[in-house]
Scaffold this motif. Structure first.
Motif, short mmCIF file in Angstrom:
data_model
loop_
_atom_site.label_atom_id
_atom_site.label_comp_id
_atom_site.label_asym_id
_atom_site.label_seq_id
_atom_site.Cartn_x
_atom_site.Cartn_y
_atom_site.Cartn_z
N VAL A 1 0.84 -1.20 0.00
CA VAL A 1 0.00 0.00 0.00
C VAL A 1 0.88 1.25 0.00
O VAL A 1 0.58 2.23 -0.71
N TYR A 2 1.95 1.23 0.77
CA TYR A 2 2.87 2.38 0.84
C TYR A 2 3.43 2.71 -0.54
O TYR A 2 3.42 3.88 -0.97
N PHE A 3 3.91 1.71 -1.26
CA PHE A 3 4.54 1.98 -2.56
C PHE A 3 3.51 2.34 -3.63
O PHE A 3 3.81 3.14 -4.52
N LEU A 4 2.32 1.78 -3.53
CA LEU A 4 1.28 2.20 -4.48
C LEU A 4 0.90 3.66 -4.25
O LEU A 4 0.74 4.43 -5.21
N LEU A 5 0.75 4.04 -2.99
CA LEU A 5 0.44 5.44 -2.70
C LEU A 5 1.59 6.36 -3.12
O LEU A 5 1.36 7.47 -3.60
N HIS A 6 2.80 5.87 -2.96
CA HIS A 6 3.96 6.68 -3.34
C HIS A 6 3.99 6.95 -4.84
O HIS A 6 4.45 8.01 -5.29
N GLN A 7 3.52 6.00 -5.63
CA GLN A 7 3.53 6.17 -7.08
C GLN A 7 2.45 7.15 -7.54
O GLN A 7 2.67 7.93 -8.47
N PHE A 8 1.29 7.12 -6.90
CA PHE A 8 0.16 7.90 -7.40
C PHE A 8 -0.08 9.19 -6.60
O PHE A 8 -0.72 10.11 -7.11
N PHE A 9 0.40 9.24 -5.37
CA PHE A 9 0.21 10.45 -4.54
C PHE A 9 1.55 10.83 -3.90
O PHE A 9 1.72 10.71 -2.68
N PRO A 10 2.52 11.26 -4.69
CA PRO A 10 3.86 11.56 -4.14
C PRO A 10 3.87 12.70 -3.14
O PRO A 10 4.77 12.78 -2.29
N ASP A 11 2.88 13.59 -3.18
CA ASP A 11 2.86 14.72 -2.26
C ASP A 11 2.65 14.28 -0.81
O ASP A 11 3.05 15.00 0.12
N LEU A 12 2.04 13.11 -0.63
CA LEU A 12 1.83 12.63 0.73
C LEU A 12 3.13 12.28 1.44
O LEU A 12 3.15 12.20 2.67
N PHE A 13 4.18 12.08 0.69
CA PHE A 13 5.43 11.58 1.25
C PHE A 13 6.46 12.69 1.47
O PHE A 13 7.66 12.43 1.50
N GLN B 1 5.98 14.56 4.17
CA GLN B 1 5.75 14.86 5.58
C GLN B 1 7.03 14.66 6.39
O GLN B 1 7.98 14.01 5.96
N ARG B 2 7.00 15.17 7.61
CA ARG B 2 8.21 15.21 8.42
C ARG B 2 8.67 13.82 8.86
O ARG B 2 9.86 13.50 8.79
N TYR B 3 7.73 12.97 9.28
CA TYR B 3 8.11 11.68 9.84
C TYR B 3 7.87 10.53 8.87
O TYR B 3 7.72 9.38 9.29
N ILE B 4 7.87 10.82 7.59
CA ILE B 4 7.60 9.75 6.63
C ILE B 4 8.70 8.70 6.61
O ILE B 4 8.45 7.53 6.34
N GLN B 5 9.96 9.12 6.92
CA GLN B 5 11.07 8.16 6.94
C GLN B 5 10.87 7.15 8.06
O GLN B 5 11.13 5.96 7.88
N GLN B 6 10.40 7.60 9.21
CA GLN B 6 10.14 6.68 10.33
C GLN B 6 8.98 5.73 9.99
O GLN B 6 9.00 4.56 10.36
N VAL B 7 7.98 6.26 9.30
CA VAL B 7 6.87 5.41 8.88
C VAL B 7 7.36 4.33 7.92
O VAL B 7 7.00 3.15 8.04
N TYR B 8 8.22 4.73 6.98
CA TYR B 8 8.76 3.75 6.04
C TYR B 8 9.58 2.68 6.76
O TYR B 8 9.48 1.49 6.43
N LEU B 9 10.40 3.09 7.74
CA LEU B 9 11.20 2.12 8.48
C LEU B 9 10.32 1.12 9.20
O LEU B 9 10.61 -0.09 9.20
N ALA B 10 9.25 1.59 9.81
CA ALA B 10 8.35 0.68 10.52
C ALA B 10 7.67 -0.30 9.57
O ALA B 10 7.58 -1.50 9.83
N ILE B 11 7.23 0.21 8.41
CA ILE B 11 6.57 -0.65 7.42
C ILE B 11 7.55 -1.65 6.83
O ILE B 11 7.24 -2.84 6.68
N MET B 12 8.75 -1.19 6.53
CA MET B 12 9.77 -2.08 5.97
C MET B 12 10.17 -3.15 6.98
O MET B 12 10.35 -4.32 6.64
N TRP B 13 10.30 -2.76 8.25
CA TRP B 13 10.69 -3.72 9.27
C TRP B 13 9.61 -4.77 9.49
O TRP B 13 9.92 -5.95 9.70
N LEU B 14 8.35 -4.35 9.42
CA LEU B 14 7.26 -5.31 9.53
C LEU B 14 7.29 -6.31 8.37
O LEU B 14 7.12 -7.52 8.57
N ALA B 15 7.53 -5.82 7.16
CA ALA B 15 7.59 -6.71 6.00
C ALA B 15 8.76 -7.68 6.10
O ALA B 15 8.62 -8.88 5.85
N MET B 16 9.93 -7.17 6.49
CA MET B 16 11.10 -8.04 6.61
C MET B 16 10.92 -9.06 7.73
O MET B 16 11.45 -10.17 7.67
N SER B 17 10.15 -8.70 8.77
CA SER B 17 9.97 -9.62 9.89
C SER B 17 9.16 -10.85 9.52
O SER B 17 9.14 -11.83 10.27
#
Length: 308
Positions: A204-216, A218-234
């Motif tokens: 969902v993150y990468f689909l939103l990133h492709q179609f709505f780049p303005d959402l990304f 934001q200030r804490y988007i890097q922390q959000v990405y790390l949490a999502i990536m860590w969940l996927a890798m886990s």
């Protein structure tokens, strides 16, 4: 343990272990420092291999679901042999490498002021945004399509297994087989649901990133990405825990390997539950019944007949 299901489980384990070894720490380091330290060759491999590994993982689960469907819904149809199973695994990896090849081909590194980045330089053909098309195809092929197939297969299998009550006069062997089938299907449903939950935010993150780049922006988007990536890798670490909790044969095997004090018990349990042991016991049972039948039908020798 050399069953069709377990061949695919080995392939699943190999794909997830390889992704854990080659990508997880590198990906996390790059996300934290925002600088690529590992050169162009590993940049290409880093972008290429996760797609292939995820594809191999999810389609190994899909193959298991279809194998369970054929074994339970159509039991009279011939099952895959070990050679055919290996061929299916080879086809899965060939398709996985083919799907991931664009990420390898277009990967590149660039030196920016103060840092080096690893990125994918997607081309544009006749005004078509190749990046969006590729990510949509990848998401459909390695997430939504296989999950739909597995959902349909396990729904039919679950209704068939749990809707059918065990007859009271059925044999003990029939009851054990039905219970064993239910346990295997339950275990694989938990594996699939775990995979789906772990990877859904990532896609969902990468689909939103492709179609709505303005959402990304934001200030804490890097922390959000790390949490999502860590969940996927886990997701690569949960399957052994699920096997241990829900499958007695895997549990006995783990105990035999990792627990020295329980090695004898684990070995005995594996031997007691192996198909060869069951076949041997059935042969002994049939032989004893045949011997009893012969002994009751043949009259005793003349020397042993007592006269009154």
């Amino acid at each position: 343990m050399r069953t069709v299901t377990n061949y695919f489980l080995v392939n699943l384990a190999f794909a997830e272990a390889a992704m854990s070894a080659f990508n997880t720490v590198i990906n996390f380091t790059y996300a934290v420092h925002n600088e690529w330290y590992f050169g162009l060759t590993y940049c290409r491999f880093h972008n290429f291999f996760p797609i292939a590994a995820i594809f191999a993982s999810i389609y190994s689960m899909t193959a298991i679901a279809l194998d369970r469907y054929m074994a339970i819904i159509r039991p009279l149809q011939q099952r895959l042999s070990s050679t055919e199973t290996r061929l299916v695994v080879l086809v899965i990896w060939m398709l996985a490498l083919l799907l991931a090849f664009p990420q390898y081909h277009f990967s590149s590194t660039a030196s920016l002021p103060g840092r080096t980045v690893c990125y994918i330089d997607w081309p544009e053909y006749s005004g078509v945004d190749f990046r969006k098309v590729y990510y949509v195809c990848v998401t459909v092929l390695i997430y939504f399509l296989p999950l739909c197939i597995m959902g349909c297969a396990y729904t039919i299998v679950g209704v068939t297994l749990w809707a059918s009550e065990i007859p009271g006069d059925s044999s003990q062997r029939y009851k054990e087989q039905l219970i064993a089938k239910r346990k295997v299907v339950k275990m694989m449903i938990v594996v699939v649901c775990t995979f789906a939950i772990c990877w859904l935010p990532y896609h969902v993150y990468f689909l939103l990133h492709q179609f709505f780049p303005d959402l990304f922006e934001q200030r804490y988007i890097q922390q959000v990405y790390l949490a999502i990536m860590w969940l996927a890798m886990s997701s690569t670490m949960y399957n052994p825990i699920i096997y241990y909790c829900l499958n007695s044969r895997f549990r006995a095997g783990f105990q035999q390997v990792f627990c020295c004090c329980a090695s004898t018990v684990g070995k005995e349990e594996l031997e007691l539950k192996s198909p060869r042991y069951l076949q041997t016991q059935m042969s002994i049972f049939r032989a004893s019944r045949l011997e009893a039948a012969v002994s009751t039908s043949v009259p005793p020798p003349a020397a042993e007949i007592k006269t009154v």
